[in-house]
Design an enzyme around this catalytic site. Sequence first.
Site, PDB file in Angstrom:
ATOM      1  N   ARG A 120      37.633  43.521  25.646  1.00 23.92           N
ATOM      2  CA  ARG A 120      38.946  42.876  25.833  1.00 23.92           C
ATOM      3  C   ARG A 120      39.738  43.463  27.002  1.00 23.92           C
ATOM      4  NH1 ARG A 120      38.965  43.008  20.150  1.00 23.92           N
ATOM      5  NH2 ARG A 120      38.390  40.959  19.333  1.00 23.92           N
ATOM      6  N   LYS A 142      43.390  36.907  40.366  1.00 21.69           N
ATOM      7  CA  LYS A 142      42.593  35.745  39.944  1.00 21.69           C
ATOM      8  C   LYS A 142      41.129  36.174  39.914  1.00 21.69           C
ATOM      9  CE  LYS A 142      45.270  31.728  41.399  1.00 21.69           C
ATOM     10  NZ  LYS A 142      45.335  30.583  42.340  1.00 21.69           N
ATOM     11  N   GLU A 184      42.759  32.666  56.359  1.00 24.75           N
ATOM     12  CA  GLU A 184      43.713  33.072  55.310  1.00 24.75           C
ATOM     13  C   GLU A 184      44.831  33.935  55.904  1.00 24.75           C
ATOM     14  OE1 GLU A 184      43.378  31.660  52.464  1.00 24.75           O
ATOM     15  OE2 GLU A 184      41.242  31.318  52.096  1.00 24.75           O
ATOM     16  N   LYS A 226      51.208  38.205  50.183  1.00 25.34           N
ATOM     17  CA  LYS A 226      50.590  37.710  48.943  1.00 25.34           C
ATOM     18  C   LYS A 226      51.224  38.403  47.730  1.00 25.34           C
ATOM     19  CE  LYS A 226      46.675  36.289  46.427  1.00 25.34           C
ATOM     20  NZ  LYS A 226      45.280  35.947  46.302  1.00 25.34           N
ATOM     21  N   GLU A 236      50.843  31.328  38.525  1.00 25.42           N
ATOM     22  CA  GLU A 236      50.896  30.040  39.245  1.00 25.42           C
ATOM     23  C   GLU A 236      51.540  28.925  38.445  1.00 25.42           C
ATOM     24  OE1 GLU A 236      47.529  29.438  41.862  1.00 25.42           O
ATOM     25  OE2 GLU A 236      47.856  27.285  41.824  1.00 25.42           O
ATOM     26  N   ARG A 240      53.390  30.173  43.425  1.00 31.50           N
ATOM     27  CA  ARG A 240      52.076  30.672  43.864  1.00 31.50           C
ATOM     28  C   ARG A 240      51.230  29.574  44.502  1.00 31.50           C
ATOM     29  NH1 ARG A 240      48.181  35.231  41.042  1.00 31.50           N
ATOM     30  NH2 ARG A 240      46.508  35.038  42.569  1.00 31.50           N
ATOM     31  N   ASN A 244      47.975  27.976  48.389  1.00 32.16           N
ATOM     32  CA  ASN A 244      46.911  26.974  48.581  1.00 32.16           C
ATOM     33  C   ASN A 244      47.171  26.100  49.809  1.00 32.16           C
ATOM     34  OD1 ASN A 244      45.501  27.781  46.277  1.00 32.16           O
ATOM     35  ND2 ASN A 244      46.870  26.593  44.969  1.00 32.16           N
ATOM     36  N   HIS A 247      44.512  23.917  51.497  1.00 33.29           N
ATOM     37  CA  HIS A 247      43.382  23.862  50.563  1.00 33.29           C
ATOM     38  C   HIS A 247      43.119  22.463  50.006  1.00 33.29           C
ATOM     39  CE1 HIS A 247      43.680  28.152  50.974  1.00 33.29           C
ATOM     40  NE2 HIS A 247      42.758  28.411  50.075  1.00 33.29           N
ATOM     41  N   HIS A 251      39.479  22.082  50.492  1.00 32.47           N
ATOM     42  CA  HIS A 251      38.517  22.106  49.376  1.00 32.47           C
ATOM     43  C   HIS A 251      37.635  20.866  49.367  1.00 32.47           C
ATOM     44  CE1 HIS A 251      40.485  25.254  46.530  1.00 32.47           C
ATOM     45  NE2 HIS A 251      39.507  25.764  47.229  1.00 32.47           N
TER      46      HIS A 251
HETATM   47  P1  NAD Z   1      31.353  36.803  49.928  1.00 30.34           P
HETATM   48  O1  NAD Z   1      31.821  37.756  48.924  1.00 30.34           O
HETATM   49  O2  NAD Z   1      30.220  35.911  49.594  1.00 30.34           O
HETATM   50  O3  NAD Z   1      31.005  37.599  51.257  1.00 30.34           O
HETATM   51  C1  NAD Z   1      30.533  36.893  52.386  1.00 30.34           C
HETATM   52  C2  NAD Z   1      29.208  37.492  52.894  1.00 30.34           C
HETATM   53  O4  NAD Z   1      29.480  38.710  53.555  1.00 30.34           O
HETATM   54  C3  NAD Z   1      28.211  37.823  51.801  1.00 30.34           C
HETATM   55  O5  NAD Z   1      26.923  37.529  52.284  1.00 30.34           O
HETATM   56  C4  NAD Z   1      28.355  39.329  51.617  1.00 30.34           C
HETATM   57  O6  NAD Z   1      27.174  39.932  51.154  1.00 30.34           O
HETATM   58  C5  NAD Z   1      28.665  39.758  53.030  1.00 30.34           C
HETATM   59  N1  NAD Z   1      29.453  40.972  53.162  1.00 30.34           N
HETATM   60  C6  NAD Z   1      30.565  41.325  52.470  1.00 30.34           C
HETATM   61  N2  NAD Z   1      31.114  42.417  53.006  1.00 30.34           N
HETATM   62  C7  NAD Z   1      30.329  42.785  54.041  1.00 30.34           C
HETATM   63  C8  NAD Z   1      30.396  43.824  54.999  1.00 30.34           C
HETATM   64  N3  NAD Z   1      31.427  44.667  55.054  1.00 30.34           N
HETATM   65  N4  NAD Z   1      29.385  43.929  55.902  1.00 30.34           N
HETATM   66  C9  NAD Z   1      28.363  43.026  55.906  1.00 30.34           C
HETATM   67  N5  NAD Z   1      28.271  41.997  55.059  1.00 30.34           N
HETATM   68  C10 NAD Z   1      29.250  41.882  54.137  1.00 30.34           C
HETATM   69  O7  NAD Z   1      32.532  35.825  50.413  1.00 30.34           O
HETATM   70  P2  NAD Z   1      34.078  36.022  50.672  1.00 30.34           P
HETATM   71  O8  NAD Z   1      34.382  35.088  51.776  1.00 30.34           O
HETATM   72  O9  NAD Z   1      34.479  37.433  50.777  1.00 30.34           O
HETATM   73  O10 NAD Z   1      34.714  35.468  49.322  1.00 30.34           O
HETATM   74  C11 NAD Z   1      34.545  34.127  48.923  1.00 30.34           C
HETATM   75  C12 NAD Z   1      34.812  34.045  47.450  1.00 30.34           C
HETATM   76  O11 NAD Z   1      36.133  34.479  47.199  1.00 30.34           O
HETATM   77  C13 NAD Z   1      34.710  32.644  46.874  1.00 30.34           C
HETATM   78  O12 NAD Z   1      33.926  32.679  45.722  1.00 30.34           O
HETATM   79  C14 NAD Z   1      36.141  32.268  46.561  1.00 30.34           C
HETATM   80  O13 NAD Z   1      36.242  31.395  45.449  1.00 30.34           O
HETATM   81  C15 NAD Z   1      36.749  33.610  46.263  1.00 30.34           C
HETATM   82  N6  NAD Z   1      38.195  33.686  46.463  1.00 30.34           N
HETATM   83  C16 NAD Z   1      38.941  34.234  45.483  1.00 30.34           C
HETATM   84  C17 NAD Z   1      40.298  34.360  45.630  1.00 30.34           C
HETATM   85  C18 NAD Z   1      41.097  35.024  44.552  1.00 30.34           C
HETATM   86  O14 NAD Z   1      42.336  35.023  44.640  1.00 30.34           O
HETATM   87  N7  NAD Z   1      40.474  35.617  43.565  1.00 30.34           N
HETATM   88  C19 NAD Z   1      40.931  33.926  46.801  1.00 30.34           C
HETATM   89  C20 NAD Z   1      40.137  33.363  47.806  1.00 30.34           C
HETATM   90  C21 NAD Z   1      38.761  33.253  47.633  1.00 30.34           C
HETATM   91  N1  GLY Z   2      44.089  32.493  46.730  1.00 28.21           N
HETATM   92  C1  GLY Z   2      45.105  31.800  46.000  1.00 28.21           C
HETATM   93  C2  GLY Z   2      45.766  32.649  44.970  1.00 28.21           C
HETATM   94  O1  GLY Z   2      45.432  33.805  44.801  1.00 28.21           O
HETATM   95  O2  GLY Z   2      46.610  32.165  44.271  1.00 28.21           O
END
Ligand code: NAD
Ligand code: GLY
Length: 358
Positions: A120, A142, A184, A226, A236, A240, A244, A247, A251
Site C-alpha cells: 500500500r 503521476k 516540454e 511544474k 488535476e 493542472r 497538457n 497535447h 496525442h
Molecule cells: P523513455 O523512458 O522511454 O526514454 C527514452 C529512451 O532513452 C529509452 O530508450 C531509454 O532507455 C533511453 N535513455 C534514458 N535515459 C538515457 C540516458 N541518460 N542515456 C542514454 N539513453 C537513455 O522515454 P521518456 O521520453 O523519458 O518518457 C516517456 C514516458 O514518460 C511515456 O511513457 C510518457 O507517458 C511518460 N510521461 C509521464 C509523465 C508524468 O507526469 N508521469 C509526463 C510526461 C510523460
Molecule cells: N505531464 C502532465 C502532468 O504531469 O500533469
Amino acid sequence: MFKLNVSLGERSYPIYVSTDFSDLGKALSQAEIGKKTVLVTDENVNLYHSDECEKALTVSGFEVHKLVIEAGEKSKNLDTVRRIYDFMIDLKLERNSTIIALGGGVVGDITGFAAATFLRGINFIQIPTTLLAQADSSVGGKVGVDFRGAKNIIGAFYQPKLVYVNVNTLKTLPLREIKAGMAEVVKHGIIMDSEFFDYIDYNTNKIFNFDESVLQYITKMNCTIKGKVVEKDEKESGLRAILNFGHTIGHAIESLSNFTMLHGECVSIGMVGAFKLAEKLGMVSKEATQKVVNVLCNIGLPVNAAGMSANDIYEQMFYDKKIKNNKLVFVLPKRIGEVVLCEVSDRELIKSVLDELV
Ligand code: NAD
Ligand code: GLY
C-alpha cells in the site's frame, strides 16, 4: 548542487539539481528512509549510469538491489510491474524500504506505480535521466502503466520522497530524445513564463552543447513551473490541465503515428496547432505563432504533420482524456506566458487548423 521544494503538506519533497551523483547518498540519508533499496533502471541507462549511481548509494550505507527492465514504452505494462513485485517480495522488502527509478519517463512511471501499490505504498525516489523526465515526468506524482493499447490508463497519483537530477546524464541521451524533451521545456515557457521562453530561445545552442549552468537553470525553471502548478492542483481537478498544452492535437498525432513519432515531437506540432487555433479565435497574433514556430524549428522539432490526414487527426482527438460531453477542450495561448482552457465546438474551425498542419 541546489535544492528546490515541492510543497504538498505531508507529501512535500525536495528536488536536488546537480552535475554528478556525488551528493546522492547525502540526499537519500536526509530523507529518513530505510537502508534497503531496489534500483530499477532500463537496459540503456544501465550501460551508462547505474554503476556510478549504485556506488554513490553503497558508500553512504544503502543496500542496493538492481533490477534492469527492457527499454521503451513496450515495457510500460503490468507484466513489468509483476516482475518488480516478484523481485521485491523475494527480497522481503518492508514499508520503510525504498524503490528508486533511474531512467526516463517509462522507468519513472512504472516504478512509481509499483511503489504506490506495493505494501500500500513504499518510499519512491526519482532519478530522471532523460530531458523529458528531468523537465516534466519526475515531478508531480503521476505514475502508471499502459493497458490494452491505452496509454497511462492504469495509474495513481503518488509523490516521490525526493527527486535527484544529475544534468550530465543527458550527455549519453540520443539527440532525437533531447530535442523531443525540449518540447516540454518550451511548453513550460509558453504556459507560464515568457522570460523563460526567451531564455530558451537565446540559449538553445548552449543546451545542445551541455552547458552545465544552462542545463541546471532550465531544470530549476521546469521544476519550479511544474511544481507551482502541482502545488495548486495536485490531482488535476482544474489548473493542472494546462500542463497538457499542445497535447490535444499532439496525442492524436502520436497515436496515428503508431508511436513511431516521439511524444515531444507530437507535442511540438500540437503547440503550433494550438497557436493557429488561438490565432483564428483572435486570441494571439500571427507574430506570436511565428515566434513559437521559429523556436521549435531552431531546436529541430517538427512543426507540421505532413502526410497525415487532417480528418484522421480530428477523429482521433475525441479519444482525448480532456473530452467533456463529447466536446473538445483545448489549452489555448492568450500570449506567450499565459494559457487558458477553452471548449471549442466549431468543427470547421478546428479542421481548418488541421488542414494547415498536414
Ligand atoms: P523513455 O523512458 O522511454 O526514454 C527514452 C529512451 O532513452 C529509452 O530508450 C531509454 O532507455 C533511453 N535513455 C534514458 N535515459 C538515457 C540516458 N541518460 N542515456 C542514454 N539513453 C537513455 O522515454 P521518456 O521520453 O523519458 O518518457 C516517456 C514516458 O514518460 C511515456 O511513457 C510518457 O507517458 C511518460 N510521461 C509521464 C509523465 C508524468 O507526469 N508521469 C509526463 C510526461 C510523460
Ligand atoms: N505531464 C502532465 C502532468 O504531469 O500533469
